[in-house]
Design a protein around this motif. Structure first.
Motif, PDB file in Angstrom:
ATOM      1  N   GLU A  52      56.197   7.805  44.796  1.00 36.50           N
ATOM      2  CA  GLU A  52      55.890   7.430  43.409  1.00 36.50           C
ATOM      3  C   GLU A  52      56.108   8.620  42.483  1.00 36.50           C
ATOM      4  O   GLU A  52      55.676   9.740  42.774  1.00 36.50           O
ATOM      5  CB  GLU A  52      54.448   6.926  43.306  1.00 36.50           C
ATOM      6  N   ASN A  55      53.498  10.586  36.528  1.00 35.65           N
ATOM      7  CA  ASN A  55      53.303   9.603  35.464  1.00 35.65           C
ATOM      8  C   ASN A  55      54.313   9.673  34.327  1.00 35.65           C
ATOM      9  O   ASN A  55      54.740   8.657  33.800  1.00 35.65           O
ATOM     10  CB  ASN A  55      51.896   9.741  34.870  1.00 35.65           C
ATOM     11  N   PHE A 119      52.359  -0.076  33.483  1.00 47.48           N
ATOM     12  CA  PHE A 119      51.295   0.662  32.796  1.00 47.48           C
ATOM     13  C   PHE A 119      51.006  -0.097  31.496  1.00 47.48           C
ATOM     14  O   PHE A 119      51.555   0.204  30.440  1.00 47.48           O
ATOM     15  CB  PHE A 119      51.728   2.106  32.496  1.00 47.48           C
ATOM     16  N   LYS A 123      45.416   2.044  32.672  1.00 45.80           N
ATOM     17  CA  LYS A 123      45.966   3.061  33.579  1.00 45.80           C
ATOM     18  C   LYS A 123      44.806   3.990  33.921  1.00 45.80           C
ATOM     19  O   LYS A 123      44.261   4.655  33.017  1.00 45.80           O
ATOM     20  CB  LYS A 123      47.111   3.816  32.877  1.00 45.80           C
ATOM     21  N   ASN A 124      44.392   3.995  35.202  1.00 46.44           N
ATOM     22  CA  ASN A 124      43.223   4.780  35.629  1.00 46.44           C
ATOM     23  C   ASN A 124      42.042   4.515  34.690  1.00 46.44           C
ATOM     24  O   ASN A 124      41.536   5.434  34.035  1.00 46.44           O
ATOM     25  CB  ASN A 124      43.505   6.282  35.635  1.00 46.44           C
ATOM     26  N   ASN A 194      47.312  -0.258  36.457  1.00 43.09           N
ATOM     27  CA  ASN A 194      47.195   0.863  37.385  1.00 43.09           C
ATOM     28  C   ASN A 194      45.743   1.300  37.507  1.00 43.09           C
ATOM     29  O   ASN A 194      45.104   1.643  36.502  1.00 43.09           O
ATOM     30  CB  ASN A 194      48.039   2.042  36.877  1.00 43.09           C
ATOM     31  N   GLU A 195      45.267   1.280  38.742  1.00 38.96           N
ATOM     32  CA  GLU A 195      43.891   1.707  39.032  1.00 38.96           C
ATOM     33  C   GLU A 195      42.905   1.222  37.976  1.00 38.96           C
ATOM     34  O   GLU A 195      42.252   2.017  37.279  1.00 38.96           O
ATOM     35  CB  GLU A 195      43.811   3.234  39.202  1.00 38.96           C
ATOM     36  N   ASN A 292      46.557  -1.622  42.551  1.00 39.56           N
ATOM     37  CA  ASN A 292      46.152  -0.450  43.343  1.00 39.56           C
ATOM     38  C   ASN A 292      44.726  -0.036  42.990  1.00 39.56           C
ATOM     39  O   ASN A 292      44.246  -0.300  41.884  1.00 39.56           O
ATOM     40  CB  ASN A 292      47.135   0.713  43.133  1.00 39.56           C
ATOM     41  N   ASP A 331      44.951   3.716  47.038  1.00 35.53           N
ATOM     42  CA  ASP A 331      45.581   4.998  46.697  1.00 35.53           C
ATOM     43  C   ASP A 331      44.765   6.082  47.395  1.00 35.53           C
ATOM     44  O   ASP A 331      43.534   6.105  47.264  1.00 35.53           O
ATOM     45  CB  ASP A 331      45.513   5.251  45.184  1.00 35.53           C
ATOM     46  N   TYR A 333      43.427   9.659  47.744  1.00 34.59           N
ATOM     47  CA  TYR A 333      43.131  11.023  47.296  1.00 34.59           C
ATOM     48  C   TYR A 333      41.811  11.450  47.937  1.00 34.59           C
ATOM     49  O   TYR A 333      41.250  12.470  47.592  1.00 34.59           O
ATOM     50  CB  TYR A 333      43.043  11.078  45.762  1.00 34.59           C
ATOM     51  N   GLU A 355      50.211   5.050  46.914  1.00 31.61           N
ATOM     52  CA  GLU A 355      49.986   6.452  46.524  1.00 31.61           C
ATOM     53  C   GLU A 355      49.228   7.172  47.635  1.00 31.61           C
ATOM     54  O   GLU A 355      48.253   6.642  48.177  1.00 31.61           O
ATOM     55  CB  GLU A 355      49.145   6.555  45.248  1.00 31.61           C
ATOM     56  N   PHE A 381      52.377  10.296  46.104  1.00 33.62           N
ATOM     57  CA  PHE A 381      52.427  10.388  44.640  1.00 33.62           C
ATOM     58  C   PHE A 381      53.030  11.723  44.210  1.00 33.62           C
ATOM     59  O   PHE A 381      52.834  12.729  44.865  1.00 33.62           O
ATOM     60  CB  PHE A 381      51.015  10.239  44.062  1.00 33.62           C
TER      61      PHE A 381
HETATM   62  C1  DGJ Z   1      46.138   7.999  40.680  1.00 30.78           C
HETATM   63  C2  DGJ Z   1      46.950   7.302  39.641  1.00 30.78           C
HETATM   64  O1  DGJ Z   1      47.223   5.972  40.038  1.00 30.78           O
HETATM   65  C3  DGJ Z   1      48.236   8.037  39.361  1.00 30.78           C
HETATM   66  O2  DGJ Z   1      48.941   7.379  38.334  1.00 30.78           O
HETATM   67  C4  DGJ Z   1      47.915   9.465  38.988  1.00 30.78           C
HETATM   68  O3  DGJ Z   1      47.171   9.509  37.813  1.00 30.78           O
HETATM   69  C5  DGJ Z   1      47.171  10.111  40.116  1.00 30.78           C
HETATM   70  N1  DGJ Z   1      45.947   9.403  40.370  1.00 30.78           N
HETATM   71  C6  DGJ Z   1      46.881  11.587  39.777  1.00 30.78           C
HETATM   72  O4  DGJ Z   1      46.265  12.222  40.802  1.00 30.78           O
END
Ligand code: DGJ
Length: 542
Positions: A52, A55, A119, A123-124, A194-195, A292, A331, A333, A355, A381
């Motif tokens: 991915e 952004n 988007f 978005k987030n 997105n998120e 996501n 996603d 992280y 991601e 990502f």
């Molecule tokens: C998750 C988001 O979906 C992405 O677009 C990006 O903002 C990442 N976090 C950044 O760590």
């Protein structure tokens, strides 16, 4: 006479034989079978080795110019790229497709496919990609209110105008993709928003939200709960049962008064909004669509993390409210790769990882996600980053997955595939495959390397497919496998083990691996730092 009639009939059949396959290829779609699923592209299974973009990268074709060849070299077959509402529809009703067209053109030029990220409203959690004409018209596009009544830069999902505006823009986008990509099918899938998530409180406290909160829980949700009673995720089961498994009443009377109820309520409305956007887009051009999730950090309460998104504890709500969304996708992280994958892999939800933080170990996780969880694809990502130490292993891993994709697809259907992920803490796993018990260990578990004494070991992983009860392909990195017949009283020997490559899906053996390479017939090994495919045939002796 009879013979002449027969010849006539045969001639007619030949004359009316349907022409060679239509030039318009089948639209990409998901096909579920048994507990697995495949993404079919041009009618054939497609395993996504993706990445991915950061952004902002796709907002400039010039910025993307040096990135495309780099991604191709990394063995990506798919680029996941944003489409920004603010740039697609900078003025209401006036659309600019330049960036989308550039993405499609370049992906084709570099022989890759695309997944597009919409988007749109969110978005987030935030509504930062809404066009200026949306952002600045608070009356028409109201925001969520926090618990003290202040507005957040999050458009409320209760705004009908916002939904209509998003639907319109998204439908125009899908129409454009249909018009420009209907023949070559470069765009495979679309992520809706997105998120999605609610911050800084568990629910919206705007007037519109309060009204909805006091209305009865929608019957669609109640029916889902009733018809999935024994299959609900544990958190959903608990909150419903604790409230007495009621089948009517408002949100607090059915689920009790708590931040968890607030979150359920928001999830229902976020999911309904995303579903309406997806449904409208699919009515134009029915590509598979997914959402996501920003995974919640452990120990945090709803509102402290982006709440109400397509999270594991809310899967029932999302599935009930959003039947037009094909996949809920995590996603990564956060740690606990296995835990989250276990929760997202379901008979009604194939795993797709859009991601993953770009970091060491992604190479091993890609093997594991595909081999063990039968994931449709994997995608770190910020794929264009210059982190070579993590990027090169990923590219080697992708190269191998590509080569093996035909075998993976066959083995997935037959149920003859598994995957492993090994670390210092979990350095050995046993798998039964065919007639054998496989003991798969981390390469450093041999203790041969001075690195075995290191406090941390790099993650290693692999995919194993059984061609027969006594024959396997093993692909991956940093693995050692020993074999034992399942049948008592027998021992296993290596008849032969070859390294090799697949060329156009056909196995081409290279070196015969024996002597030091298989520890004089004791094990199969792909050393740490190496990436390869080996084909092993076993025999038994007493
Ligand atoms: C998750 C988001 O979906 C992405 O677009 C990006 O903002 C990442 N976090 C950044 O760590």
């Amino acid at each position: 006479m009879k013979a002449r009639i027969l010849i006539f009939v045969l001639c007619c059949l030949v004359a009316f034989k349907p022409k060679a396959q239509n030039t318009v290829k089948a639209i990409p779609h998901l096909q579920y079978y048994g507990g697995n699923a495949e993404l079919l592209v041009d009618g054939a299974p497609y395993l996504m080795t993706g990445g991915e973009l950061g952004n902002s990268s796709a907002s400039s074709a010039a910025h993307m110019t040096p990135i495309w060849p780099k991604l191709q070299k990394m063995h990506l077959n798919t680029v996941i790229a944003p489409v920004y509402w603010e740039l697609l529809e900078p003025q209401e009703g006036k659309f600019n497709f330049t960036l989308v067209d550039d993405l499609i053109k370049s992906a084709r030029q570099y022989h890759m496919k695309l997944v597009l990220l919409w988007f749109g409203t969110w978005k987030n959690s935030m509504s930062c990609y809404a066009p200026g004409w949306v952002k600045t018209n608070e009356n028409r596009f109201p925001r969520v209110a926090n618990s003290v009544g202040g507005a957040e830069e999050i458009i409320t999902p209760f705004s009908k105008d916002a939904l209509q505006a998003d639907i319109k823009a998204f439908s125009v986008l899908m129409r454009h993709i249909k018009q420009t990509d209907n023949k070559l099918r470069t765009v495979l899938m679309v992520q809706v928003e997105n998120e999605i998530g609610m911050l800084p409180d568990a629910r919206d406290h705007s007037k519109l939200a309060d009204e909805a909160f006091n209305r009865p829980v929608p019957t669609k949700l109640i029916s889902w709960l009733n018809s999935h009673k024994d299959k609900l995720v544990p958190e959903m089961q608990k909150i419903w049962q604790d409230g007495g498994s009621k089948t009517s009443g408002n949100w607090e009377s059915v689920f009790g008064k708590s931040p968890a109820t607030d979150e359920l309520f928001m999830a229902w409305y976020f999911a309904g909004y995303a579903d309406a956007v997806a449904k409208a887009g699919k009515a134009v051009y029915p590509l598979p669509m997914y959402v996501n999730a920003a995974l919640n950090a452990p120990g945090k309460k709803p509102g402290q993390y982006p709440s109400a998104g397509p999270l594991p504890h809310l899967i029932d709500v999302w599935k009930a409210a959003a039947p037009d969304i094909d996949l809920l996708s995590p996603d990564f992280y956060n740690p606990n790769f296995k835990y989250w994958n276990d929760r997202y892999t379901r008979p009604d939800n194939a795993l797709f990882i859009p991601e993953h933080r770009f970091e060491d170990g992604m190479d091993a996780k890609a093997f594991y996600a595909i081999g063990h969880y039968k994931a449709l694809g994997f995608s770190p990502f910020y794929i264009e980053t210059d982190n070579i130490t993590a990027g090169e292993p990923l590219s080697q891993s992708y190269n191998i997955i590509h080569q093996l994709s035909g075998e993976i697809s066959k083995a997935k259907r037959k149920g003859t595939m598994d995957g492993v992920l090994l670390s210092k803490d979990a350095d050995t796993i046993r798998l039964q495959m065919g007639d054998y018990m496989l003991t798969v260990s981390h390469d450093l578990a041999l203790g041969w390397s001075p690195k075995a004494k290191d406090a941390n070991w790099p993650l290693t992983g692999g995919i194993i497919t059984a061609l027969a009860n006594d024959e396997f392909y093993v692909a991956g990195t940093g693995l050692v496998i020993s074999f034992k017949p399942v049948k008592d009283g027998l021992r296993a020997g290596i008849l032969q083990v070859d390294e090799g490559i697949f060329v156009n899906g056909k196995w081409q053996p290279g070196r015969r691996l024996n002597g030091d390479e298989d520890h004089q017939g004791r094990h199969l090994r792909i050393p740490l730092g190496e990436y390869g495919i080996q084909r092993i045939k076993l025999y038994n002796y007493k």
